[in-house]
Design a protein around this motif. Structure first.
Motif, PDB file in Angstrom:
ATOM      1  N   ALA A  51       0.849  -1.192   0.000  1.00 51.55           N
ATOM      2  CA  ALA A  51       0.000   0.000   0.000  1.00 51.55           C
ATOM      3  C   ALA A  51       0.885   1.242   0.000  1.00 51.55           C
ATOM      4  O   ALA A  51       1.731   1.408   0.874  1.00 51.55           O
ATOM      5  N   GLN A 134      -7.148  -1.157   0.959  1.00 53.45           N
ATOM      6  CA  GLN A 134      -6.925  -0.821   2.371  1.00 53.45           C
ATOM      7  C   GLN A 134      -8.000   0.147   2.865  1.00 53.45           C
ATOM      8  O   GLN A 134      -8.122   1.267   2.369  1.00 53.45           O
ATOM      9  N   SER A 352      12.499  -2.588   0.797  1.00 60.76           N
ATOM     10  CA  SER A 352      13.051  -1.711  -0.250  1.00 60.76           C
ATOM     11  C   SER A 352      14.496  -1.310   0.001  1.00 60.76           C
ATOM     12  O   SER A 352      15.284  -1.186  -0.945  1.00 60.76           O
ATOM     13  N   GLY A 377       7.349  -1.420  -0.893  1.00 61.22           N
ATOM     14  CA  GLY A 377       6.699  -0.119  -0.790  1.00 61.22           C
ATOM     15  C   GLY A 377       7.391   0.909  -1.674  1.00 61.22           C
ATOM     16  O   GLY A 377       7.071   1.081  -2.855  1.00 61.22           O
ATOM     17  N   ARG A 378       8.406   1.595  -1.116  1.00 63.05           N
ATOM     18  CA  ARG A 378       9.063   2.668  -1.873  1.00 63.05           C
ATOM     19  C   ARG A 378       9.616   2.176  -3.207  1.00 63.05           C
ATOM     20  O   ARG A 378       9.680   2.926  -4.179  1.00 63.05           O
TER      21      ARG A 378
END
Ligand SMILES: Cc1cc2nc3c(=O)[nH]c(=O)nc-3n(C[C@H](O)[C@H](O)[C@H](O)COP(=O)(O)O)c2cc1C
Length: 440
Positions: A51, A134, A352, A377-378
């Motif tokens: 997310a 989410q 990440s 994520g990133r």
């Protein structure tokens, strides 16, 4: 201690040697290509887009142009799972005026985006990802109109260092009941929008997550374990009863807040911020008993201790640990909780920073049963087709990886900022430059 970005295996090995974390590594990453099944759904590989909020929705809560651009890039990338970003269940629970907010009026815009994600993925990769939305209420971090309008579970001196938030902002038990109902309604809407499942968000110290540590709160939502976990458990149970049987109900759960007792969940009552997973394990076990089959696990508070949540090479402060220690805390914590409840499938977070060695580390954990899916994520902002490169080339390109520089977070923390990768994506290089120029 060096703060080198891990562009090569050698640097990773050096970081691991310096910090002596127990992070496994394997050169055989074939496990990442494996298919898995959850109920009636097949997941094509073990790679997941975590997310990642873009703060780029329209005022009515519907996805905007940049939202669509992001998700079409992720869908082309070939990950088996797309964990669709924080989407508010009420207008006043939005973390910023451009946070997505699903409701009856804008349902069609979400439907259209979900369809486009599937069509694009099918065309480009020959399969569709599992898409989980989410479902959130931002609680303490609500800013629906651009200024703080917190709804807190309890006053927390560590998070209110500049002075206590007025007690009128402490959310009442009946308000929590109403928010729970809104979340269940949002779960049903997520199914109507065409998502494969919903995540009753319980992480990063937004409302549900903050309640887990409401040890000193009076009433039905504070004190004992049963009360502190009530909103999550009841929302999960009521969502499961409301949606159809093959719609997935999950949660993204903080198993450790990194705040000392009595202000943090998953910490020892006796010593500072030392993790203690007894309660998180009990909670995951109870969620499994309620019917949950997949869970997304994370740690920390991105506003208070971002080095715990998203270990960085450059960030708003110098953390008192090497980032590889932060990665080890998250991955080994997840493995410990997973070992206690192995029946539930687990998505991991915080990979990440590992850069080009992330696939090797993830594969080693998955092969050892530490978790089931590697969530990024990133990395997905920097390298939206990371999954395709891992699956087809067997490695990540060092020129495309996330360098954990925290610029995406910096954009996000700027009022009106729409985060993306300022290093790898020219559109966001420009957005970041404009933010810097405006500050001068
Ligand atoms: C710009 C930005 C937006 C994020 N949005 C969300 C979100 O909507 N929901 C969520 O649970 N976590 C969110 N996160 C946290 C990430 O999902 C992830 O847990 C964190 O970045 C650590 O994983 P990584 O090391 O792969 O980046 C966000 C992080 C960043 C930097």
């Amino acid at each position: 201690m060096t703060r080198n970005v891990p562009l090569t295996q050698e640097r990773f090995a050096e970081a691991a040697r310096l910090c002596n974390p127990e992070i496994p590594y394997t050169s055989d990453i074939s496990v990442l290509s494996e298919k898995t099944v959850i109920g009636s759904k097949t997941i094509e590989n073990r790679l997941a887009c975590q997310a990642m909020e873009g703060c780029d929705g329209n005022a009515d809560g519907s996805p905007g142009e940049l939202t669509e651009r992001r998700y079409l890039r992720f869908s082309r990338g070939g990950a088996g799972i797309i964990w669709f970003e924080a989407t508010a269940c009420t207008e006043n629970g939005r973390a910023n005026p451009r946070q997505l907010y699903l409701n009856e009026k804008n349902l069609d815009s979400f439907k259209s985006l979900v369809n486009k994600i599937r069509e694009t993925a099918l065309r480009e990769n020959g399969y569709v990802p599992l898409i989980i939305m989410q479902n959130t209420h931002s609680g303490r971090y609500s800013k629906p109109n651009g200024k703080a309008e917190p709804l807190i579970a309890y006053n927390n001196p560590l998070l209110e260092a500049s002075g206590p938030i007025d007690s009128s902002r402490i959310v009442s038990d009946s308000d929590i009941d109403t928010i729970g109902e809104a979340m269940v309604k949002n779960s049903a809407l997520a199914e109507k929008a065409g998502f494969d499942g919903v995540d009753i968000k319980c992480c990063h110290r937004y409302l549900n997550s903050e309640l887990l540590s409401a040890y000193n709160r009076e009433g039905r939502y504070g004190g004992c374990f049963e009360n502190r976990t009530r909103l999550l458990r009841e929302t999960v149970r009521n969502s499961i009863q409301t949606v159809s049987s093959d719609f997935i109900v999950s949660t993204r759960l903080n198993i450790y807040d990194g705040l000392p007792y009595p202000y943090g969940f998953g910490v020892s009552e006796k010593s500072g911020t030392e993790p203690d997973f007894d309660e998180p394990e009990r909670l995951v076990d109870e969620l499994h008993t309620l019917g949950m089959r997949i869970i997304n696990i994370t740690m920390g508070n991105p506003y208070f201790n971002p080095h715990v949540n998203r270990p960085f090479s450059m960030g708003p402060y110098q953390a008192d640990e090497h980032p590889v220690e932060g990665v080890a805390r998250v991955l080994n914590g997840i493995s410990e909780v997973h070992a206690a409840v192995p029946e539930i499938k687990v998505i991991a977070s915080a990979l990440s920073w590992l850069g080009v060695v992330a696939p090797n580390v993830a594969a080693a954990y998955i092969s050892a049963g530490g978790f089931d899916y590697a969530g990024f994520g990133r990395m997905i902002f920097a390298y939206p087709d990371f999954a395709r490169d891992i699956l087809t080339k067997g490695s990540l390109d060092s020129k495309k990886i996330c360098i954990a520089c925290s610029k995406c977070t910096e954009i996000m923390r700027t009022p009106g900022g729409t985060p993306g990768c300022a290093i790898r994506d020219p559109l966001y290089t420009e957005i970041y430059r404009n933010i810097k120029n405006n500050r001068k």
